[in-house]
Write an enzyme that holds these catalytic residues in place. Sequence first.
Site, PDB file in Angstrom:
ATOM      1  N   HIS A   1       0.837  -1.208   0.000  1.00  0.00           N
ATOM      2  CA  HIS A   1       0.000   0.000   0.000  1.00  0.00           C
ATOM      3  C   HIS A   1       0.869   1.255   0.000  1.00  0.00           C
ATOM      4  O   HIS A   1       0.669   2.161  -0.837  1.00  0.00           O
ATOM      5  CB  HIS A   1      -0.907  -0.011   1.231  1.00  0.00           C
ATOM      6  N   GLU A   2       1.811   1.322   0.913  1.00  0.00           N
ATOM      7  CA  GLU A   2       2.654   2.522   1.029  1.00  0.00           C
ATOM      8  C   GLU A   2       3.563   2.686  -0.182  1.00  0.00           C
ATOM      9  O   GLU A   2       3.951   3.809  -0.535  1.00  0.00           O
ATOM     10  CB  GLU A   2       3.479   2.473   2.317  1.00  0.00           C
TER      11      GLU A   2
ATOM     12  N   HIS B   1       1.883   4.962  -2.675  1.00  0.00           N
ATOM     13  CA  HIS B   1       2.077   6.378  -2.365  1.00  0.00           C
ATOM     14  C   HIS B   1       3.500   6.820  -2.730  1.00  0.00           C
ATOM     15  O   HIS B   1       3.710   7.895  -3.296  1.00  0.00           O
ATOM     16  CB  HIS B   1       1.842   6.635  -0.873  1.00  0.00           C
TER      17      HIS B   1
END
Length: 371
Positions: free
Chosen positions: A17-18, A21
Amino acid sequence: MSIILGILCLGFLVFFHESGHFIAARLFGVDVLSFSIGMGPVIFHKEIKNTDYRISLIPLGGYCGMKGEQDFRLALEEGKDTIEADEHSFYGVSPIKRSLIAFAGPFFNFIFAIIAFTLIALIGYTYTTASAKVLMADQGENAVYSAAHEAGLQDGDIITAINNSPVSDFSDIAESIAMHPDETVKIDVDRNGKLLSFDVKTILDKETGRGLIGVKIYPDTIVEKHSPKYNIIEAIGQGFKQTFATISGTITGIKSLFKGVKITNAVSGPARITTMLGDTVKASFGASIATGIVYTLQFLALISVSLFIMNLLPIPILDGGLILNAFIELILRRKLSPKFLYKTQFIGFAFIAILFIVAMYGDVIYFITRK
């Protein structure tokens, strides 16, 4: 051991997920100051190309720290009406780029689910089910209310389709009905060679949020089946299909919260998720490597889809809240005030805190009951 396995699996999802980003921020010229797996005190770190990569003490969650994320707080403290930020900071890029950076994390969860379901389709799996021939649940031992029987179905009916979608076994029936709690569904049956159709109002199971119609399997029809064999193209198609089906099921689950489902059952906290995930990994790999891979991927894909949906909710401090703020800026054609951003973040923190308390309470109840 189960807890360690659960933490490692959740850590992988956080990393994925990170990373979304991180990649989007770098792509749009925003400096990434830190990248952490885990929260709280840092226990290990290494700086590479101006980014401090960290492993933090609390093995739940993580973050991608971008330059200028808290510039609105600085502007508020200095009494400024607008956020002053340079071109390499989060609030220094355009609202569209900012929204894409926020969306990239949940999008990576979506991509992971597709990859996981694609691999499952390629590997294949064996499961136990029964035929589509059903018994009414309001008869015999442990009788319960049967919406199906009330609508006109009888023992020995073979369910052939639900809402015009064909079913081949009891697993298909259970999966389809579960997606339509407290709704009227059309059920086609074969009764001694005669095709009949019934409208059945499903029951909402307030413990799980799933739909039920009150039917049971014929014990003598229990069989072991293997999933179809798919080539790579077909498997990718199944990956997309199962991901969208899981998204639909998750949204149905969220809607059921407003229909009286026990929120402590529906909302799982980190302790429960970690334990359940660890138990699944341990038990499934104990059966065989292939079984372990399939069941682990299924669980991770389900969690990943949940992260995709939950993070896109338009709640301040979540990715969806950042996207919403960016779109508001696009519509107003001006930056939002630091005071507005601070107030919305405070509301977001309060909402998440309440949700966390409910989840933790549910976890305590779960572990007490389990014991």
